[in-house]
Enzyme design. Structure first.
Site, short mmCIF file in Angstrom:
data_model
loop_
_atom_site.label_atom_id
_atom_site.label_comp_id
_atom_site.label_asym_id
_atom_site.label_seq_id
_atom_site.Cartn_x
_atom_site.Cartn_y
_atom_site.Cartn_z
N VAL A 319 25.13 -16.88 -6.87
CA VAL A 319 26.35 -16.08 -6.96
C VAL A 319 27.00 -16.09 -5.58
CG1 VAL A 319 27.28 -13.75 -7.26
CG2 VAL A 319 25.59 -14.66 -8.88
N HIS A 599 7.98 -7.10 3.59
CA HIS A 599 8.49 -5.88 2.99
C HIS A 599 9.85 -5.46 3.57
CE1 HIS A 599 3.95 -4.83 2.37
NE2 HIS A 599 4.39 -5.64 1.43
N HIS A 642 3.16 -0.91 -0.18
CA HIS A 642 3.70 -2.23 -0.52
C HIS A 642 4.87 -1.99 -1.47
CE1 HIS A 642 0.39 -4.92 1.09
NE2 HIS A 642 -0.05 -3.69 1.30
#
Length: 735
Positions: A319, A599, A642
C-alpha cells in the site's frame, strides 16, 4: 471472477486432494462439536466418527488440516481488488490485520479486503510452522523479512543495527521466537491513565481480550516432571483461535535456570499471566499441541476462513498511499481507499472503502504510510513536497524498543543439548526457548541504590525531554510517558530487565533485555517513493539511565549462569568472557553487541493529541473520520513483556470497536447499500462481487468469529450441515 496466481489451480486434481479436504472437514466438525449440546451433539459425534473411520482417520491422530489446498480468499493478482469497493480495507496481513479481517468478515454482510506486502508463505509452510525453525530455518534475512536497518546509532558505537520484521501473511507472528508473555496490570492501567480512560483500555478489558484470542493447554507430564510450571487455567482462554501451551520436549537445564534465578534472589512467579508478570517462570509459547506446530495469526485467524466469499486477501503488493475524498469534513478527513503496487515503478491500482481504512502494518509501515498520505508533522510534509491532509506531529515519534544480547557459556561435557538443526521429529522440533525472569530494579541494584537511581532519573526528566529531537507536542507526550515509567513502574516489582534462558546453536545463554527504555526515537520518511525504507532511529541508549540498567542486567545474567544448579551444565564463558569485568568494559561490549529484541512500538501512540498522540481511545487517527490504526504501533509506552500477546488483545478490542460502530451505523438506516443486502463479498451480481454480493454473503464464514467461541470455524448450523453432506458424499465416492 478471475483468480490470482496463488489460487488459480485450487480445484482437486486427484483423490489425495479429496481425502485431504475430507479430513480437514472432519476435523472442523469435531472442533465445532464442543459448542453443540444434547441430542444434536450425539448425532453429530456419531456421524463424524463414522466418516472419520470410513476415511481411515484415527480419532487420536494429528489433525491433518491443510487449508492451503483450498485457500480461495488469497490471491497475488492485483486485478482481484483493483477498482473494487469493500466495506473495510485493511492495510497489512500481519498479526493484527488477520485478527481484524477474521472478526469483521464473520458478519456475512460485511465485505473485507486485506492487502499484504509480503507473499502468502504457503510455499515454504514448514519454515513458519515448525517451532525450532525460528532458529534453524530462520526467515530472517529472507524474502519473508523486511530486512530493515536502523540509522547509525551513536549509542551502539555508530552501528546500523538489523531490524527484522515479518513480511508475510501473519507478519512477525510467523517468524518470531513464539514467546507468549503478557504484561502487567500496573502497566496496562498506566496506559489507560495516560488517555484518561476507565472503560476500554483497563487491565480487565485487555485481559478479557487476550483470553478471547487463546486456547490454553497445560504442560504435559514430562515437562512438569522436569520443570516446575505453576499455572492457573482461569487466567487463560479456552476457546480462542490461537493455541498457547508449552513445548512437548524440554531439557534439564531449563529447570536449572529457574532454580538458579531463585538462588540469586529472583522471585518465582506463580501466575504470571494474571497481571503480576514479574519473577521467573516458564513462559507459554504459541504452539498447537495437537500437532506441535507454530500457532500464529495466519493459521489461527485466516486459514480456517479462507472460503468466506466476503473476504479477499491480496499478497505481494505494498500500500503506497491512503486516498481521501474529502479533507474538509468538519468531523475529519474522509478516507476513500488506498493505492497499492507490486514494486517501485510498477503500475499502481486503487481499492475503495465504503466505511473505513484500517492500518495494521506495524510500527514502521503505519507511520510511513500516514506520512506519505499527508498525515504527519507539517514541517516533514513540507520538506518533501507532500500535500498536508492532517497536521499530526506525533506520527512516527515516541518510538521505543527493547535491547538485548546474551552472556554465552559453553555446555559442560555431560550436558544434553538440543539439536542445532530441524530434525523432522515433531516432539524434538517443538522445543523453543521459553524460560524467563522479569527482575525488579531493587533486585538488580539493591533497594538503596535503586531508589537513588530513580531519584536521579526524576531529576533528569526535564533535560531528557528537552534533548528529544521532536515537535513540541511530542515532547509533552514524552514528559508524560517518562513520568509514568519512573513514578509508576520503577518503584514496583515490574522488571526493567528481562532475563531469557536460551539453549541454541550449541551454547548456553543467559540473555538480558532492557524493558522500559527512557530513550525515544522516530520513524520518518526521507523520500516520496513508498518503496524506499524510512529512517528508523530508535535512539538506542541515548538516555544514560538505559545503559546503567542494562549493564547491571548483564552482570546479573552472568551471576545466574555461574550459580548452581545451572553452573553444573556449563563450563567456560565464551561471551563476553571473563576479561570483561569493569563498568567501562561492560559498556564497550554492550555498545558493540546488543540489538533489538524485536519489540518496536508506540509510533502511532494512543495519547491525547496535545501530547503527540496519533490515535484516540477508539483507535481513530486524529483529524480523520474513518481511518484507524490497530496494531503494536498503538501502545504509548513500552511494556515489560513480549508484544505478541498484547497485540492479539489489542486487535480483538479494536475489532469489537469497529463492529460496534458498524452496528450503530446500521441502526435506523434503510438497507439500500450493497453491503446491507449482500455483504459486498465475492460472487455477487457484478462478477467480481465486491460492489454487489448475494444475499447471505459468506456461506462458509458464518458468525463464529463475532462470538469469539471458536477459531473462526464455520457457523454451527447451516455450514456444519453442508460440511457433513460434502463429507458423506466424498466418503461414498472414495470407499
Amino acid at each position: 471472477m478471475e483468480k490470482g496466481s496463488e489460487d488459480a489451480n485450487w480445484e482437486p486434481q486427484n483423490a489425495s486432494f479429496v481425502m485431504s479436504m475430507l479430513r480437514s472437514i472432519c476435523w472442523d466438525i469435531m472442533r465445532t462439536l464442543s459448542t453443540a449440546t444434547g441430542a444434536v451433539a450425539m448425532v453429530l459425534a456419531a456421524t463424524t466418527t463414522t466418516i472419520v473411520s470410513s476415511a481411515s482417520i484415527p480419532l487420536t491422530s494429528t489433525p491433518p488440516v491443510d487449508y492451503s489446498l483450498f485457500r480461495r480468499s488469497v490471491t497475488a493478482s492485483a486485478s482481484a481488488l483493483a477498482n473494487a469497493t469493500y466495506d473495510y480495507v485493511i492495510v497489512g496481513g500481519g498479526l493484527a490485520g488477520l485478527v481484524v479481517a477474521n472478526r469483521l468478515s464473520a458478519n456475512p454482510n460485511i465485505s473485507v479486503a486485506v492487502i499484504e506486502a509480503g507473499s502468502s508463505g504457503y510455499a515454504d509452510n514448514a519454515k513458519f510452522t515448525v517451532p525450532s525453525a525460528n532458529l534453524y530455518d530462520s526467515s530472517v534475512g529472507t524474502e519473508y523479512d523486511w530486512q530493515w536497518k536502523t540509522t547509525p546509532q551513536p549509542g551502539l558505537s555508530g552501528r546500523s543495527a538489523p531490524w527484522p520484521r515479518g513480511k508475510v501473511l501473519g507478519g512477525s507472528s510467523a517468524i518470531n521466537g513464539l514467546y507468549y508473555v503478557r504484561h502487567s496490570e500496573i502497566e496496562q492501567n498506566a496506559w489507560a491513565d495516560l488517555i484518561d480512560d476507565e472503560q476500554d483500555w483497563t487491565w480487565s478489558k485487555m485481559l478479557d481480550a487476550m483470553k478471547k484470542s487463546e486456547t490454553f493447554t497445560p504442560p504435559n507430564q514430562a515437562t512438569r516432571q522436569s520443570v516446575s510450571v505453576p499455572f492457573d487455567s482461569s487466567s487463560h482462554g479456552s476457546d480462542g483461535p490461537v493455541h498457547v501451551t508449552y513445548p512437548e520436549t524440554t531439557y534439564p537445564q531449563v529447570g536449572a535456570f529457574l532454580q538458579s534465578t531463585g538462588n540469586v534472589g529472583i522471585a518465582q512467579s506463580q501466575n504470571p499471566d494474571a497481571g503480576q508478570s514479574w519473577g521467573a517462570f516458564l513462559a507459554t509459547s504459541n504452539i498447537n499441541p495437537t500437532n506441535w506446530t507454530r500457532s500464529f495469526s495466519r493459521t489461527a485467524y485466516l486459514d480456517p476462513v479462507t472460503e468466506r466469499s466476503n473476504l479477499d486477501v491480496l499478497t505481494g503488493h505494498l500500500v503506497t498511499k491512503i486516498t481521501f475524498n474529502s479533507t474538509s469534513d468538519p468531523e475529519g478527513a474522509v478516507a476513500s481507499g488506498v493505492e497499492f503496487s507490486a514494486s517501485s515503478g510498477a503500475a499502481s491500482s486503487a481499492v475503495y472503502a465504503r466505511k473505513e481504512v484500517i492500518l495494521c502494518g506495524g510500527a514502521v509501515n503505519d507511520p510511513q504510510i500516514l506520512q506519505l498520505s499527508g498525515i504527519a508533522d507539517a514541517s516533514l510534509l513540507s520538506s518533501l513536497g507532500i500535500d498536508q491532509v492532517v497536521d499530526l506531529p506525533g506520527v512516527g515519534y515516541h518510538l521505543q524498543d527493547h535491547l538485548s544480547t546474551g552472556v554465552v557459556f559453553s555446555p559442560s561435557s555431560s550436558a544434553t543439548m538440543p539439536p542445532t538443526t530441524v530434525t523432522g521429529n515433531r516432539a524434538t522440533d517443538s522445543y523453543v526457548n521459553s524460560a524467563i525472569a522479569y527482575v525488579s530494579g531493587s533486585t538488580i541494584f539493591g533497594q538503596d541504590q535503586w531508589s537513588s537511581l530513580i531519584e536521579q532519573m526524576q531529576s533528569n526528566r526535564d533535560a531528557s525531554v528537552e534533548a528529544y529531537d521532536a515537535p513540541a507536542a511530542v515532547k509533552a507526550g514524552y514528559n508524560a510517558t517518562y513520568a509514568a515509567q519512573v513514578e509508576k513502574f520503577f518503584p514496583t516489582e515490574i522488571g526493567p530487565i528481562e532475563l531469557l534462558f536460551a539453549l541454541s546453536f550449541g551454547g548456553v545463554q543467559v540473555q538480558a533485555a532492557l524493558q522500559h527504555p527512557l530513550s525515544r526515537g522516530s520513524i520518518r520518511i526521507n523520500s516520496t517513493n513508498p518503496f524506499t525504507p524510512p529512517s528508523i532511529d530508535p535512539a538506542y541508549l541515548s538516555n544514560p539511565a538505559d545503559m546503567t540498567i542494562l549493564r547491571e542486567g548483564f552482570k546479573l545474567a552472568r551471576r545466574v549462569g555461574t550459580t548452581a544448579p545451572l553452573s553444573t551444565f556449563t563450563s567456560s564463558e565464551s561471551a563476553p568472557g571473563s576479561s570483561v569485568s569493569s563498568d567501562t568494559q561492560w559498556e564497550s561490549w554492550i555498545r558493540s553487541t546488543v540489538g533489538t529484541e524485536f519489540h518496536p512500538s508506540s509510533t502511532c501512540s494512543m495519547l491525547p493529541r496535545e501530547l503527540g498522540g496519533v490515535v484516540d481511545k477508539n483507535l481513530r487517527v486524529y483529524g480523520t473520520k474513518n481511518l484507524r490504526v490497530v496494531d503494536a504501533s498503538v501502545p504509548p509506552i513500552s511494556f515489560s513483556a513480549h508484544l505478541m500477546s498484547i497485540t492479539y488483545g489489542l486487535a480483538e478490542l479494536g475489532s469489537e470497536m469497529i463492529l460496534q460502530d458498524y452496528t450503530q451505523g446500521m441502526v435506523g438506516t434503510t438497507n439500500t447499500t450493497a453491503a446491507s443486502v449482500g455483504g459486498g463479498g465475492r460472487g455477487g451480481s457484478s462478477g467480481s462481487g465486491r460492489t454487489g454480493g448475494t444475499a447471505g454473503g459468506a456461506a462458509a464464514g458464518g458468525t463464529a468469529g463475532s462470538t469469539g467461541s471458536t477459531s473462526g470455524a464455520p457457523a454451527f448450523a447451516p455450514a456444519l450441515v453442508a460440511s457433513l453432506t460434502v463429507a458423506v458424499c466424498a466418503t461414498a465416492c472414495l470407499v
